[in-house]
Every structure is written in C-alpha cells, then in structure tokens.
Design a protein around this motif. Structure first.
Motif, PDB file in Angstrom:
ATOM      1  N   LEU A  81       0.312  93.515  39.047  1.00 45.53           N
ATOM      2  CA  LEU A  81      -0.045  94.070  40.356  1.00 45.53           C
ATOM      3  C   LEU A  81      -0.277  95.572  40.256  1.00 45.53           C
ATOM      4  O   LEU A  81      -1.214  96.110  40.857  1.00 45.53           O
ATOM      5  CB  LEU A  81       1.053  93.777  41.380  1.00 45.53           C
ATOM      6  CG  LEU A  81       1.173  92.334  41.844  1.00 45.53           C
ATOM      7  CD1 LEU A  81       2.452  92.147  42.648  1.00 45.53           C
ATOM      8  CD2 LEU A  81      -0.034  91.931  42.659  1.00 45.53           C
ATOM      9  N   SER A  82       0.558  96.247  39.493  1.00 41.29           N
ATOM     10  CA  SER A  82       0.408  97.689  39.304  1.00 41.29           C
ATOM     11  C   SER A  82      -0.930  98.016  38.637  1.00 41.29           C
ATOM     12  O   SER A  82      -1.626  98.947  39.050  1.00 41.29           O
ATOM     13  CB  SER A  82       1.572  98.217  38.460  1.00 41.29           C
ATOM     14  OG  SER A  82       1.387  99.564  38.162  1.00 41.29           O
ATOM     15  N   CYS A  83      -1.293  97.241  37.616  1.00 43.42           N
ATOM     16  CA  CYS A  83      -2.580  97.456  36.931  1.00 43.42           C
ATOM     17  C   CYS A  83      -3.751  97.214  37.879  1.00 43.42           C
ATOM     18  O   CYS A  83      -4.732  97.965  37.877  1.00 43.42           O
ATOM     19  CB  CYS A  83      -2.696  96.543  35.713  1.00 43.42           C
ATOM     20  SG  CYS A  83      -1.595  96.978  34.360  1.00 43.42           S
ATOM     21  N   LYS A  84      -3.651  96.166  38.686  1.00 46.68           N
ATOM     22  CA  LYS A  84      -4.723  95.871  39.640  1.00 46.68           C
ATOM     23  C   LYS A  84      -4.856  96.991  40.667  1.00 46.68           C
ATOM     24  O   LYS A  84      -5.971  97.381  41.020  1.00 46.68           O
ATOM     25  CB  LYS A  84      -4.461  94.537  40.340  1.00 46.68           C
ATOM     26  CG  LYS A  84      -4.708  93.340  39.452  1.00 46.68           C
ATOM     27  CD  LYS A  84      -4.414  92.041  40.172  1.00 46.68           C
ATOM     28  CE  LYS A  84      -4.677  90.845  39.269  1.00 46.68           C
ATOM     29  NZ  LYS A  84      -4.373  89.571  39.945  1.00 46.68           N
ATOM     30  N   LEU A  85      -3.725  97.527  41.128  1.00 44.42           N
ATOM     31  CA  LEU A  85      -3.774  98.648  42.078  1.00 44.42           C
ATOM     32  C   LEU A  85      -4.364  99.885  41.415  1.00 44.42           C
ATOM     33  O   LEU A  85      -5.123 100.631  42.040  1.00 44.42           O
ATOM     34  CB  LEU A  85      -2.382  98.943  42.630  1.00 44.42           C
ATOM     35  CG  LEU A  85      -1.850  97.950  43.644  1.00 44.42           C
ATOM     36  CD1 LEU A  85      -0.387  98.240  43.959  1.00 44.42           C
ATOM     37  CD2 LEU A  85      -2.685  97.957  44.913  1.00 44.42           C
ATOM     38  N   GLY A  86      -4.027 100.100  40.152  1.00 45.24           N
ATOM     39  CA  GLY A  86      -4.597 101.225  39.409  1.00 45.24           C
ATOM     40  C   GLY A  86      -6.105 101.115  39.291  1.00 45.24           C
ATOM     41  O   GLY A  86      -6.830 102.108  39.449  1.00 45.24           O
ATOM     42  N   LYS A  87      -6.596  99.909  39.036  1.00 46.23           N
ATOM     43  CA  LYS A  87      -8.043  99.698  38.946  1.00 46.23           C
ATOM     44  C   LYS A  87      -8.712  99.941  40.295  1.00 46.23           C
ATOM     45  O   LYS A  87      -9.819 100.453  40.357  1.00 46.23           O
ATOM     46  CB  LYS A  87      -8.353  98.287  38.453  1.00 46.23           C
ATOM     47  CG  LYS A  87      -8.130  98.105  36.969  1.00 46.23           C
ATOM     48  CD  LYS A  87      -8.509  96.718  36.536  1.00 46.23           C
ATOM     49  CE  LYS A  87     -10.024  96.646  36.407  1.00 46.23           C
ATOM     50  NZ  LYS A  87     -10.485  95.382  35.834  1.00 46.23           N
ATOM     51  N   LEU A  88      -8.021  99.568  41.371  1.00 45.51           N
ATOM     52  CA  LEU A  88      -8.582  99.796  42.702  1.00 45.51           C
ATOM     53  C   LEU A  88      -8.755 101.278  42.979  1.00 45.51           C
ATOM     54  O   LEU A  88      -9.724 101.689  43.609  1.00 45.51           O
ATOM     55  CB  LEU A  88      -7.674  99.198  43.781  1.00 45.51           C
ATOM     56  CG  LEU A  88      -7.842  97.731  44.094  1.00 45.51           C
ATOM     57  CD1 LEU A  88      -6.863  97.315  45.174  1.00 45.51           C
ATOM     58  CD2 LEU A  88      -9.253  97.411  44.527  1.00 45.51           C
ATOM     59  N   THR A  93     -13.796 100.295  46.156  1.00 41.58           N
ATOM     60  CA  THR A  93     -13.702  98.850  46.321  1.00 41.58           C
ATOM     61  C   THR A  93     -13.531  98.465  47.783  1.00 41.58           C
ATOM     62  O   THR A  93     -13.340  99.310  48.633  1.00 41.58           O
ATOM     63  CB  THR A  93     -12.549  98.294  45.462  1.00 41.58           C
ATOM     64  OG1 THR A  93     -12.491  96.899  45.608  1.00 41.58           O
ATOM     65  CG2 THR A  93     -11.240  98.908  45.865  1.00 41.58           C
ATOM     66  N   HIS A  94     -13.604  97.207  48.022  1.00 41.74           N
ATOM     67  CA  HIS A  94     -13.557  96.680  49.377  1.00 41.74           C
ATOM     68  C   HIS A  94     -12.135  96.397  49.816  1.00 41.74           C
ATOM     69  O   HIS A  94     -11.239  96.195  49.004  1.00 41.74           O
ATOM     70  CB  HIS A  94     -14.377  95.381  49.459  1.00 41.74           C
ATOM     71  CG  HIS A  94     -15.800  95.564  49.060  1.00 41.74           C
ATOM     72  ND1 HIS A  94     -16.723  96.133  49.886  1.00 41.74           N
ATOM     73  CD2 HIS A  94     -16.443  95.260  47.908  1.00 41.74           C
ATOM     74  CE1 HIS A  94     -17.892  96.169  49.267  1.00 41.74           C
ATOM     75  NE2 HIS A  94     -17.750  95.652  48.058  1.00 41.74           N
ATOM     76  N   ASN A  99      -6.479  93.206  50.101  1.00 44.08           N
ATOM     77  CA  ASN A  99      -5.799  92.075  50.740  1.00 44.08           C
ATOM     78  C   ASN A  99      -5.376  91.034  49.713  1.00 44.08           C
ATOM     79  O   ASN A  99      -4.307  90.439  49.826  1.00 44.08           O
ATOM     80  CB  ASN A  99      -6.689  91.447  51.805  1.00 44.08           C
ATOM     81  CG  ASN A  99      -6.848  92.325  53.022  1.00 44.08           C
ATOM     82  OD1 ASN A  99      -6.045  93.219  53.267  1.00 44.08           O
ATOM     83  ND2 ASN A  99      -7.900  92.090  53.779  1.00 44.08           N
ATOM     84  N   LYS A 100      -6.209  90.807  48.711  1.00 44.36           N
ATOM     85  CA  LYS A 100      -5.871  89.840  47.659  1.00 44.36           C
ATOM     86  C   LYS A 100      -4.653  90.310  46.868  1.00 44.36           C
ATOM     87  O   LYS A 100      -3.750  89.529  46.577  1.00 44.36           O
ATOM     88  CB  LYS A 100      -7.056  89.636  46.719  1.00 44.36           C
ATOM     89  CG  LYS A 100      -8.206  88.884  47.341  1.00 44.36           C
ATOM     90  CD  LYS A 100      -9.363  88.789  46.372  1.00 44.36           C
ATOM     91  CE  LYS A 100     -10.552  88.083  47.007  1.00 44.36           C
ATOM     92  NZ  LYS A 100     -11.692  88.021  46.079  1.00 44.36           N
ATOM     93  N   ILE A 101      -4.633  91.602  46.545  1.00 42.04           N
ATOM     94  CA  ILE A 101      -3.503  92.145  45.800  1.00 42.04           C
ATOM     95  C   ILE A 101      -2.239  92.099  46.657  1.00 42.04           C
ATOM     96  O   ILE A 101      -1.149  91.792  46.164  1.00 42.04           O
ATOM     97  CB  ILE A 101      -3.819  93.572  45.310  1.00 42.04           C
ATOM     98  CG1 ILE A 101      -4.932  93.516  44.261  1.00 42.04           C
ATOM     99  CG2 ILE A 101      -2.571  94.240  44.719  1.00 42.04           C
ATOM    100  CD1 ILE A 101      -5.467  94.860  43.844  1.00 42.04           C
ATOM    101  N   ALA A 102      -2.387  92.381  47.939  1.00 43.23           N
ATOM    102  CA  ALA A 102      -1.231  92.298  48.848  1.00 43.23           C
ATOM    103  C   ALA A 102      -0.706  90.870  48.904  1.00 43.23           C
ATOM    104  O   ALA A 102       0.518  90.644  48.925  1.00 43.23           O
ATOM    105  CB  ALA A 102      -1.620  92.781  50.237  1.00 43.23           C
ATOM    106  N   LYS A 103      -1.605  89.893  48.909  1.00 48.41           N
ATOM    107  CA  LYS A 103      -1.191  88.489  48.922  1.00 48.41           C
ATOM    108  C   LYS A 103      -0.436  88.141  47.644  1.00 48.41           C
ATOM    109  O   LYS A 103       0.596  87.474  47.685  1.00 48.41           O
ATOM    110  CB  LYS A 103      -2.414  87.579  49.079  1.00 48.41           C
ATOM    111  CG  LYS A 103      -2.083  86.117  49.148  1.00 48.41           C
ATOM    112  CD  LYS A 103      -3.327  85.278  49.356  1.00 48.41           C
ATOM    113  CE  LYS A 103      -2.971  83.815  49.418  1.00 48.41           C
ATOM    114  NZ  LYS A 103      -4.145  82.963  49.627  1.00 48.41           N
TER     115      LYS A 103
END
Length: 130
Positions: A81-88, A93-94, A99-103
């Motif tokens: 999740l941390s890596c995905k947030l870093g990429k965002l 991004t949209h 929302n997907k990461i929050a889910k």
C-alpha cells in the motif's frame, strides 16, 4: 465476473487488488485475469484423517496466535500500500486510483482487526476468571 480486470482498462469487472510485485508477473496477460471456480469433495476416509489431525494438533491450533502467524502477511500488505501511494504521488492520477488503494487499506485493516478479535475471544474463553 466478466473475466476481464477493469483495473487495467480491459472492460467491466469487479475491482481486484493485485500487489505491485505481482503486476509484472501478469505482463501481457493482465487483461485476461479471471477467477476459477473451485470445488472439492470429502470421503469418509478424509473425515477420519481430519478428525485424527484435529485431535493431534488442536492444542497448537487453539494456542497459536493469528497475530504472530499473519504478521509478515500484514506487513507485506502495508508495504505494498505504501508503494502504491508513493507511485500515486509521482504520477498525476485519478481519484479512482486513490479509492482503490483506500479499499485495499480497509481490507488489510479488517484482516488485522479480525486477528485481534480472535485473540480477544480466545482470551475470554480460555482465561475467563470466575
């Protein structure tokens, strides 16, 4: 399900979380990801074997801590999740991606909370003070 993962723009599908380290594994097949139906059966021999295993390992099962067992899994989920947030943060991004990461974060928290609740229940059942 339609057999196509909408996360990758392949058409309508229910969102499914894929860890970043697995996305590369899907490669050119990422739009062909689908779940398979699973079925199983149990024979009378299976029942005898499972009962024997339960009798042998029930103390270990009841005394084990799901928090300890799932510690690495939950840590890996949080790291992903941390890596995905870093990429965002790196990409424009949209809101849908957020929302997907929050889910995913909510699902991870629910899994961790389930482990805590299991430990509390075991404590109440086995360490109840009269």
């Amino acid at each position: 399900s339609s057999g196509i993962n909408a996360e990758y723009g392949g058409g309508p599908s229910k969102y499914q979380s894929i860890p970043l380290h697995k996305i590369e594994d899907f490669g050119v097949h990422c739009k062909q990801y689908y779940s398979l139906d699973i079925s199983y059966f149990r024979s009378s021999y299976d029942d005898k074997l499972l009962n024997s295993l339960w009798k042998q390992y029930r103390i270990n099962t009841l005394s084990s801590s799901s928090q300890t067992t799932n510690n690495a899994y939950i840590s890996n989920q949080m790291k992903d999740l941390s890596c995905k947030l870093g990429k965002l943060q790196e990409e424009a991004t949209h809101r849908v991606e957020c929302n997907k990461i929050a889910k995913d974060g909510t699902n991870t928290a629910i899994e961790a909370l389930g482990g805590v609740m299991s430990e509390l229940l075991k404590d109440q059942v086995f360490n109840a003070r009269c």
